[in-house]
Enzyme design. Sequence first.
Site, short mmCIF file in Angstrom:
data_model
loop_
_atom_site.label_atom_id
_atom_site.label_comp_id
_atom_site.label_asym_id
_atom_site.label_seq_id
_atom_site.Cartn_x
_atom_site.Cartn_y
_atom_site.Cartn_z
N TRP A 124 40.18 43.59 54.56
CA TRP A 124 41.60 43.28 54.29
C TRP A 124 42.50 44.32 54.91
O TRP A 124 43.56 43.99 55.46
CB TRP A 124 41.84 43.12 52.79
CG TRP A 124 41.03 41.99 52.22
CD1 TRP A 124 40.05 42.08 51.28
CD2 TRP A 124 41.11 40.60 52.58
NE1 TRP A 124 39.52 40.84 51.04
CE2 TRP A 124 40.14 39.92 51.83
CE3 TRP A 124 41.89 39.87 53.49
CZ2 TRP A 124 39.94 38.53 51.93
CZ3 TRP A 124 41.69 38.50 53.58
CH2 TRP A 124 40.73 37.85 52.82
N ASP B 282 48.40 46.90 48.87
CA ASP B 282 47.84 45.57 48.60
C ASP B 282 46.98 45.71 47.35
O ASP B 282 45.94 46.36 47.38
CB ASP B 282 47.01 45.14 49.82
CG ASP B 282 46.23 43.85 49.59
OD1 ASP B 282 46.33 43.25 48.50
OD2 ASP B 282 45.50 43.44 50.53
N LYS C 173 43.20 36.38 42.29
CA LYS C 173 42.01 37.13 41.87
C LYS C 173 42.07 37.42 40.37
O LYS C 173 41.08 37.29 39.68
CB LYS C 173 41.91 38.46 42.64
CG LYS C 173 42.02 38.33 44.16
CD LYS C 173 40.83 37.67 44.80
CE LYS C 173 41.05 37.20 46.23
NZ LYS C 173 41.45 38.21 47.19
C1 LIG Z 1 41.78 38.10 48.73
C2 LIG Z 1 42.47 39.26 49.30
C3 LIG Z 1 43.43 39.14 50.32
C4 LIG Z 1 43.77 37.81 50.94
O1 LIG Z 1 44.62 37.12 50.15
P1 LIG Z 1 45.21 35.69 50.58
O2 LIG Z 1 46.10 35.42 49.42
O3 LIG Z 1 44.05 34.76 50.71
O4 LIG Z 1 45.93 35.86 51.85
C5 LIG Z 1 44.06 40.28 50.77
N1 LIG Z 1 43.76 41.49 50.27
C6 LIG Z 1 42.83 41.65 49.30
C7 LIG Z 1 42.56 43.01 48.77
C8 LIG Z 1 42.16 40.54 48.80
O5 LIG Z 1 41.24 40.70 47.83
#
Ligand SMILES: *Cc1c(COP(=O)(O)O)cnc(C)c1O
Length: 366
Positions: free
Chosen positions: A108, A175, A199
């Site tokens: 990511w 993030d 998540k």
């Molecule tokens: C799942 C995830 C993403 C991607 O998220 P999307 O909403 O599918 O774009 C980005 N960063 C992390 C840490 C993730 O776990």
Amino acid sequence: MSNPINRTGMKKHNFYAGPAILPQEVIEQAAKAIVDFNGSGLSLLSISHRTKDFENVLADADALFRELLHIPDNYRIFYVGGGASTMFYEVPANFLGKKAGYVNTGVWAKKAIKEAKFYGEVETLASSDDKNFTYIPKGFAVPSDLDYLHITTNNTIYGTEYHEDLISPVPLIADMSSDILSRPVDVSKYAMIYGGAQKNLAPAGVTFAIIREDMLERQVRELPTMVSFRTHVENGSMFNTPPVFPIYVLCESLKWLKSIGGVPEIHRRNKEKAALLYAEIDRNPLFRGTAVEEDRSLMNICFVMSEGYEELAPEFLEFAKERGMVGIKGHRLVGGFRASCYNALPKESVEALVACMQEFEHLHVK
Ligand SMILES: *Cc1c(COP(=O)(O)O)cnc(C)c1O
């Protein structure tokens, strides 16, 4: 309330990495709202987002998010579609004028770096690439001339996590897709926190952002309306149609979290679940963890078969599946297994997985 029994009569233990398990009472509440939202006789799926009822949902979510995460008054929260992946380019579009710093802790983080390069210079200040992202780099210098520093607080694929807030001399942007509200964070250390909500908080379809107000003054270029964070803050997430249903579920998740005792209680539960599973991984001769101990994630617990037992991996997956374990196959970049233990995962699911590992050990280790 326990999870429903599926048609085979076997209880399922949901370890999916995302979209992922939500509290059963939240799902049941959402199901009711789909049929009849707040006694209106209308489905949540077919009402205008400009109704008082939905405005109340947004207001409740805002208040609960603030309360649960102790978000200071000079921060604003907004919701958009597009996922964290859209934020990967919107963050640099808004804030990367000359140069930004990124920490590369895995897939990511790399994706975020790639998008930032469309907008300016990117300095990768630290990386754990040298050891297949099994640790969180520490002790690196952060130049003071950066527009911002970007980190990924929980690395969903590799199972590593920051356990302390980083101190940064430049605006820190994180993030937190896969560990938001799973542990305490000091929001005042961050200029912006964002993530896909699928998540830990909601079904897929909504991205949350928590942004310090002064950052809105730092927009470095003219931008299309939807890309500018100002648009979403100034219009209270209502510039266009927000993802109504996922925001509703997010709000219900926040209510659930508050009802069980908030972040301190969920952190206690998450530590307890992770400790149980890591203890078994460390004890059981068939398995070993992949992340270094001090950086192990509480959310995504990654492990593989020990040396000499590698060929048993497919058999263990099948064995676990027969006992109701769902979603424990590791990401293809790490292999092995990944048990995602998000907020809503009950301790009994971890206990069931541990029992399954022990049973498998008795079959294979004499
Ligand atoms: C799942 C995830 C993403 C991607 O998220 P999307 O909403 O599918 O774009 C980005 N960063 C992390 C840490 C993730 O776990």
